[in-house]
Motif scaffolding. Structure first.
Motif, PDB file in Angstrom:
ATOM      1  N   TYR A 138       0.835  -1.206   0.000  1.00 22.41           N
ATOM      2  CA  TYR A 138       0.000   0.000   0.000  1.00 22.41           C
ATOM      3  C   TYR A 138       0.869   1.255   0.000  1.00 22.41           C
ATOM      4  O   TYR A 138       0.642   2.182  -0.783  1.00 22.41           O
ATOM      5  CB  TYR A 138      -0.920  -0.023   1.229  1.00 22.41           C
ATOM      6  CG  TYR A 138      -1.772   1.199   1.412  1.00 22.41           C
ATOM      7  CD1 TYR A 138      -3.007   1.298   0.788  1.00 22.41           C
ATOM      8  CD2 TYR A 138      -1.364   2.251   2.223  1.00 22.41           C
ATOM      9  CE1 TYR A 138      -3.805   2.409   0.958  1.00 22.41           C
ATOM     10  CE2 TYR A 138      -2.153   3.371   2.400  1.00 22.41           C
ATOM     11  CZ  TYR A 138      -3.365   3.440   1.770  1.00 22.41           C
ATOM     12  OH  TYR A 138      -4.160   4.550   1.937  1.00 22.41           O
ATOM     13  N   ALA A 139       1.857   1.278   0.883  1.00 23.75           N
ATOM     14  CA  ALA A 139       2.736   2.446   0.969  1.00 23.75           C
ATOM     15  C   ALA A 139       3.528   2.626  -0.327  1.00 23.75           C
ATOM     16  O   ALA A 139       3.717   3.753  -0.791  1.00 23.75           O
ATOM     17  CB  ALA A 139       3.683   2.299   2.155  1.00 23.75           C
ATOM     18  N   THR A 140       3.968   1.535  -0.919  1.00 20.05           N
ATOM     19  CA  THR A 140       4.715   1.626  -2.179  1.00 20.05           C
ATOM     20  C   THR A 140       3.822   2.107  -3.316  1.00 20.05           C
ATOM     21  O   THR A 140       4.225   2.947  -4.118  1.00 20.05           O
ATOM     22  CB  THR A 140       5.321   0.257  -2.542  1.00 20.05           C
ATOM     23  OG1 THR A 140       6.139  -0.185  -1.462  1.00 20.05           O
ATOM     24  CG2 THR A 140       6.140   0.330  -3.804  1.00 20.05           C
ATOM     25  N   TYR A 141       2.595   1.586  -3.390  1.00 19.31           N
ATOM     26  CA  TYR A 141       1.686   1.954  -4.471  1.00 19.31           C
ATOM     27  C   TYR A 141       1.358   3.444  -4.448  1.00 19.31           C
ATOM     28  O   TYR A 141       1.381   4.115  -5.482  1.00 19.31           O
ATOM     29  CB  TYR A 141       0.396   1.134  -4.372  1.00 19.31           C
ATOM     30  CG  TYR A 141      -0.594   1.454  -5.451  1.00 19.31           C
ATOM     31  CD1 TYR A 141      -0.395   0.991  -6.753  1.00 19.31           C
ATOM     32  CD2 TYR A 141      -1.717   2.227  -5.199  1.00 19.31           C
ATOM     33  CE1 TYR A 141      -1.295   1.288  -7.755  1.00 19.31           C
ATOM     34  CE2 TYR A 141      -2.619   2.521  -6.190  1.00 19.31           C
ATOM     35  CZ  TYR A 141      -2.410   2.050  -7.470  1.00 19.31           C
ATOM     36  OH  TYR A 141      -3.295   2.351  -8.463  1.00 19.31           O
ATOM     37  N   PHE A 142       1.057   3.978  -3.276  1.00 20.07           N
ATOM     38  CA  PHE A 142       0.668   5.380  -3.209  1.00 20.07           C
ATOM     39  C   PHE A 142       1.860   6.321  -3.094  1.00 20.07           C
ATOM     40  O   PHE A 142       1.701   7.527  -3.210  1.00 20.07           O
ATOM     41  CB  PHE A 142      -0.325   5.602  -2.067  1.00 20.07           C
ATOM     42  CG  PHE A 142      -1.688   5.080  -2.391  1.00 20.07           C
ATOM     43  CD1 PHE A 142      -2.473   5.682  -3.346  1.00 20.07           C
ATOM     44  CD2 PHE A 142      -2.171   3.952  -1.749  1.00 20.07           C
ATOM     45  CE1 PHE A 142      -3.723   5.201  -3.668  1.00 20.07           C
ATOM     46  CE2 PHE A 142      -3.426   3.455  -2.057  1.00 20.07           C
ATOM     47  CZ  PHE A 142      -4.205   4.072  -3.020  1.00 20.07           C
ATOM     48  N   SER A 143       3.060   5.792  -2.875  1.00 17.06           N
ATOM     49  CA  SER A 143       4.256   6.637  -2.858  1.00 17.06           C
ATOM     50  C   SER A 143       4.852   6.797  -4.247  1.00 17.06           C
ATOM     51  O   SER A 143       5.517   7.785  -4.527  1.00 17.06           O
ATOM     52  CB  SER A 143       5.315   6.050  -1.929  1.00 17.06           C
ATOM     53  OG  SER A 143       4.871   6.091  -0.606  1.00 17.06           O
ATOM     54  N   THR A 144       4.646   5.818  -5.109  1.00 21.69           N
ATOM     55  CA  THR A 144       5.128   5.897  -6.482  1.00 21.69           C
ATOM     56  C   THR A 144       4.003   6.447  -7.359  1.00 21.69           C
ATOM     57  O   THR A 144       2.972   6.874  -6.867  1.00 21.69           O
ATOM     58  CB  THR A 144       5.569   4.506  -6.978  1.00 21.69           C
ATOM     59  OG1 THR A 144       4.446   3.622  -6.935  1.00 21.69           O
ATOM     60  CG2 THR A 144       6.689   3.952  -6.134  1.00 21.69           C
ATOM     61  N   GLN A 145       4.199   6.382  -8.655  1.00 19.10           N
ATOM     62  CA  GLN A 145       3.163   6.844  -9.575  1.00 19.10           C
ATOM     63  C   GLN A 145       2.147   5.730  -9.808  1.00 19.10           C
ATOM     64  O   GLN A 145       1.834   5.376 -10.943  1.00 19.10           O
ATOM     65  CB  GLN A 145       3.773   7.289 -10.910  1.00 19.10           C
ATOM     66  CG  GLN A 145       4.523   8.581 -10.860  1.00 19.10           C
ATOM     67  CD  GLN A 145       5.904   8.426 -10.265  1.00 19.10           C
ATOM     68  OE1 GLN A 145       6.501   7.363 -10.315  1.00 19.10           O
ATOM     69  NE2 GLN A 145       6.423   9.494  -9.694  1.00 19.10           N
ATOM     70  N   HIS A 146       1.631   5.156  -8.725  1.00 17.27           N
ATOM     71  CA  HIS A 146       0.640   4.078  -8.753  1.00 17.27           C
ATOM     72  C   HIS A 146       1.121   2.892  -9.586  1.00 17.27           C
ATOM     73  O   HIS A 146       0.417   2.408 -10.467  1.00 17.27           O
ATOM     74  CB  HIS A 146      -0.711   4.592  -9.240  1.00 17.27           C
ATOM     75  CG  HIS A 146      -1.246   5.705  -8.409  1.00 17.27           C
ATOM     76  ND1 HIS A 146      -1.618   5.533  -7.097  1.00 17.27           N
ATOM     77  CD2 HIS A 146      -1.434   7.015  -8.665  1.00 17.27           C
ATOM     78  CE1 HIS A 146      -2.035   6.675  -6.604  1.00 17.27           C
ATOM     79  NE2 HIS A 146      -1.931   7.611  -7.536  1.00 17.27           N
TER      80      HIS A 146
END
Length: 119
Positions: free
Chosen positions: A77-85
């Motif tokens: 979750y943190a990776t998905y919303f921290s990157t460009q999805h």
């Protein structure tokens, strides 16, 4: 032979951390899904859950497996919303964190030991 679970100060601290981490995770996802604040809260909940598992001895399989799943999904979750999805980056984060944490907590050995008691 089944090991009994004793309430020690370490186990009480671990339980407190697990409850706080789970509560923070639920509040962060339900209140502000996908925002920068929820990403930070989920990362904090991930750390609280991880430290709670470290202090929990012996960690029962019924707590260990779901906690590893929540920690891995929180990292995704943190990776998905921290990157460009990026779905690929979040899936890699989930897999890498799950492998590292399960190896660190000897999940395979726990499952083997539990499976040998089923006969």
């Amino acid at each position: 032979m089944k090991k009994s679970f004793n309430w020690t100060l370490s186990n009480l601290f671990a339980t407190l951390l697990l409850v706080l981490g789970l509560g923070l995770l639920i509040v962060a996802v339900l209140m502000s899904f996908g925002t920068h604040i929820s990403v930070e809260a989920v990362a904090t909940a991930l750390i609280l859950l991880l430290v709670g598992l470290i202090f929990l001895h012996p960690a029962p399989l019924t707590i260990l497996a779901p906690a590893i799943g929540l920690i891995s999904l929180s990292a995704g979750y943190a990776t998905y919303f921290s990157t460009q999805h990026s779905w690929i980056a979040s899936l890699l984060a989930v897999l890498i964190v799950a492998v590292i944490v399960s190896y660190g907590f000897s999940l395979r050995r726990t499952l083997k030991r539990r499976h040998s008691q089923w006969y």
